[in-house]
Design an enzyme around this catalytic site. Structure first.
Site, PDB file in Angstrom:
ATOM      1  N   ASN A  34       0.877  -1.170   0.000  1.00  0.00           N
ATOM      2  CA  ASN A  34       0.000   0.000   0.000  1.00  0.00           C
ATOM      3  C   ASN A  34       0.912   1.217   0.000  1.00  0.00           C
ATOM      4  OD1 ASN A  34      -1.759   2.059   0.528  1.00  0.00           O
ATOM      5  ND2 ASN A  34      -2.659   1.157   2.376  1.00  0.00           N
ATOM      6  N   ARG A  50      -2.694  -2.196  -3.291  1.00  0.00           N
ATOM      7  CA  ARG A  50      -3.882  -1.353  -3.110  1.00  0.00           C
ATOM      8  C   ARG A  50      -3.748  -0.182  -4.073  1.00  0.00           C
ATOM      9  NH1 ARG A  50      -4.952   3.343   1.051  1.00  0.00           N
ATOM     10  NH2 ARG A  50      -7.143   3.675   0.597  1.00  0.00           N
ATOM     11  N   HIS A  90     -12.763   3.115   0.430  1.00  0.00           N
ATOM     12  CA  HIS A  90     -12.700   2.120   1.513  1.00  0.00           C
ATOM     13  C   HIS A  90     -13.396   0.818   1.093  1.00  0.00           C
ATOM     14  CE1 HIS A  90     -12.494   5.435   4.839  1.00  0.00           C
ATOM     15  NE2 HIS A  90     -11.276   4.986   4.580  1.00  0.00           N
ATOM     16  N   ARG A 114     -10.504  15.920   7.607  1.00  0.00           N
ATOM     17  CA  ARG A 114     -11.334  16.350   6.470  1.00  0.00           C
ATOM     18  C   ARG A 114     -12.682  16.863   6.972  1.00  0.00           C
ATOM     19  NH1 ARG A 114     -10.634  10.864   3.517  1.00  0.00           N
ATOM     20  NH2 ARG A 114      -8.361  10.851   3.351  1.00  0.00           N
ATOM     21  N   GLU A 116      -7.975  -5.106   5.580  1.00  0.00           N
ATOM     22  CA  GLU A 116      -7.904  -4.835   4.143  1.00  0.00           C
ATOM     23  C   GLU A 116      -6.766  -5.621   3.484  1.00  0.00           C
ATOM     24  OE1 GLU A 116      -8.224  -0.928   5.750  1.00  0.00           O
ATOM     25  OE2 GLU A 116      -9.091  -0.214   3.872  1.00  0.00           O
TER      26      GLU A 116
END
Ligand code: ADP
Length: 415
Positions: free
Chosen positions: A11, A98, A187, A248, A397
């Site tokens: 990743n 990823r 996600h 965010r 993940e």
């Protein structure tokens, strides 16, 4: 692919590279770690080896500083050196990457070819921070593992089943047709994983399961899952949309952006920085983007102002998430369970309680003792007897990426 082989999961971000060596069918991890602060003087690489004791699995960590200037390629070389030292290199039979944005092109794990790399670059216009970094990881790994197949797993892929009514914005249609402006959702691997685990938990085929999954980490997104497929998600064209997050803002009135530029003389870069890096939990609390730090600050009695802002940030956060969950009742005809995951969803009994309190109308009620004990990353039920089912499921993940890499290669071999 031999049975005892492992997938190296990568990743890659612009200044970091996370990796783990995973058994695709069981999720067992032989090693994981991160190379951080790449391209700076302080670049370092942390490698963890799980060591099994009689009662638990602990991690034995090696921290190596990397000679400057260290880029992704050098970090991968260091990883290869470590894997070779520990005689793990021969166990690797594929690499799974990823990749954040697959646009409308990719709804499945995809063997990486030159054509796929070109498309990932082309899709950088939709994910300028992520896709170029993901590609750097792909190229560095291709150099180091010349003979191994590499597969891309896209964060957006799981959401490609969203119907038009969910992914269209009420903007002129040509912006979608000519410029691909639509909701994509992110996600995806996490929502995929926890929905599959939730189906196992309730012992029902995933194709018959309806869930709402709330991935609450530094980034947060809520997804409605109908018959095992994503039908709506809170993140949109970019991961900025939806509920507020660590730094965010989540969704705000777009009019605020005009006001910032026209009345407060913000530049576009400053607006970008404000909404992505200086808002959310950090912006509202003025303390931290870290939920744990805010929970502590909220309880502190020695600073009323700090405590008030920490509480405010956590309250707005929980309320926005509850509203987003409630809004997805419009996307489903029935609901088997609400699932919490991600660092906050898995660990914060406080935030879970705040959210569930707002969802009484949907018949969600908490079992306080289960909620308190189901923390520290354990799976379990936290709803009371007469409530709709609410589960906590730690995400994984990396395992999804390893498994999908393996299955994709098996499929190519057979087909
Ligand atoms: P990322 O999205 O970067 O993968 P994580 O899923 O690891 O992030 O989530 C990070 C968030 O989880 C942080 O806000 C952190 O404070 C929060 N978190 C982790 N453990 C706890 C805990 N025990 N209580 C409350 N929040 C926690």
């Amino acid at each position: 692919m031999p049975k005892n082989s492992y997938v190296l999961v990568i990743n890659c971000g612009s200044s970091s590279l996370k990796f783990s060596l995973i058994a695709p069918l069981t999720g067992e991890s032989l090693l994981d770690g991160i190379a951080e602060r790449l391209l700076t003087k302080n670049a370092c690489i942390t490698i963890n080896f799980p060591t099994k004791t009689n009662i638990s699995t602990e991690k034995c960590t090696t921290l190596l500083t990397l000679k400057s200037p260290c880029d992704h390629k050098i970090a991968i070389e260091k990883l290869v050196e470590t894997l070779t030292q520990h005689q793990l290199i021969k166990n690797i039979s594929a690499i799974g990457h990823r990749v954040v944005h697959g646009g409308e092109q990719y709804s499945q794990p995809t063997l990486i070819t030159n054509k796929v790399k070109k498309t990932i670059i082309e899709l950088s216009r939709l994910a300028p921070l992520h896709n170029p970094a993901n590609l750097i990881g792909i190229e560095a790994t291709q150099l180091a593992f010349k003979n191994l197949p590499q597969v891309a797993i896209f964060d957006t892929a799981f959401h490609q089943t969203m119907p038009e009514k969910a992914f269209m914005y009420a903007l002129p249609y040509e912006l979608y047709q000519q410029h691909d402006i639509r909701k994509y959702g992110f996600h995806g691997t996490s929502h995929f994983f926890v929905s599959r685990m939730a189906a196992k938990t309730i012992n029902k085929p995933i194709e018959q399961c309806n869930f709402i999954s709330a991935h609450l980490g530094n980034g947060c997104s809520i997804t409605a899952i109908n018959n095992g497929q994503s039908v709506d998600s809170s993140m949109g064209f970019t991961p900025l949309e939806g509920v507020m997050m660590g730094t965010r803002s989540g969704s705000i009135d777009p009019g605020i952006i005009f006001y910032l530029i026209e009345q407060l003389n913000y530049t576009l870069d400053e607006v970008n920085q404000l909404l992505n890096k200086e808002s959310g939990l950090l912006g509202l609390s003025q303390i931290s983007n870290d939920c744990r730090a805010l929970e502590q600050a909220a309880l502190a009695t020695n600073n009323v102002h700090t405590s008030r802002l920490a509480k405010l940030a956590l309250t707005v956060f929980s309320y926005q998430i509850a509203k987003s969950i409630a809004s997805f009742s419009a996307s489903l005809t029935s609901l088997d369970a609400l699932v919490f995951t991600g660092g906050i969803g898995e660990n914060s009994s406080f935030i879970r309680e705040q959210i569930i309190t707002h969802l009484a109308l949907l018949n969600f009620h908490l079992d306080h003792s289960l909620n308190q004990s189901t923390c520290l990353g354990k799976s379990g039920k936290i709803s009371s007897k007469n409530s709709r089912l609410c589960l906590v499921i730690p995400t994984n993940e990396e395992w999804v990426i390893a498994e999908h890499t393996y299955l994709q290669l098996q499929q190519l071999k057979q087909g």
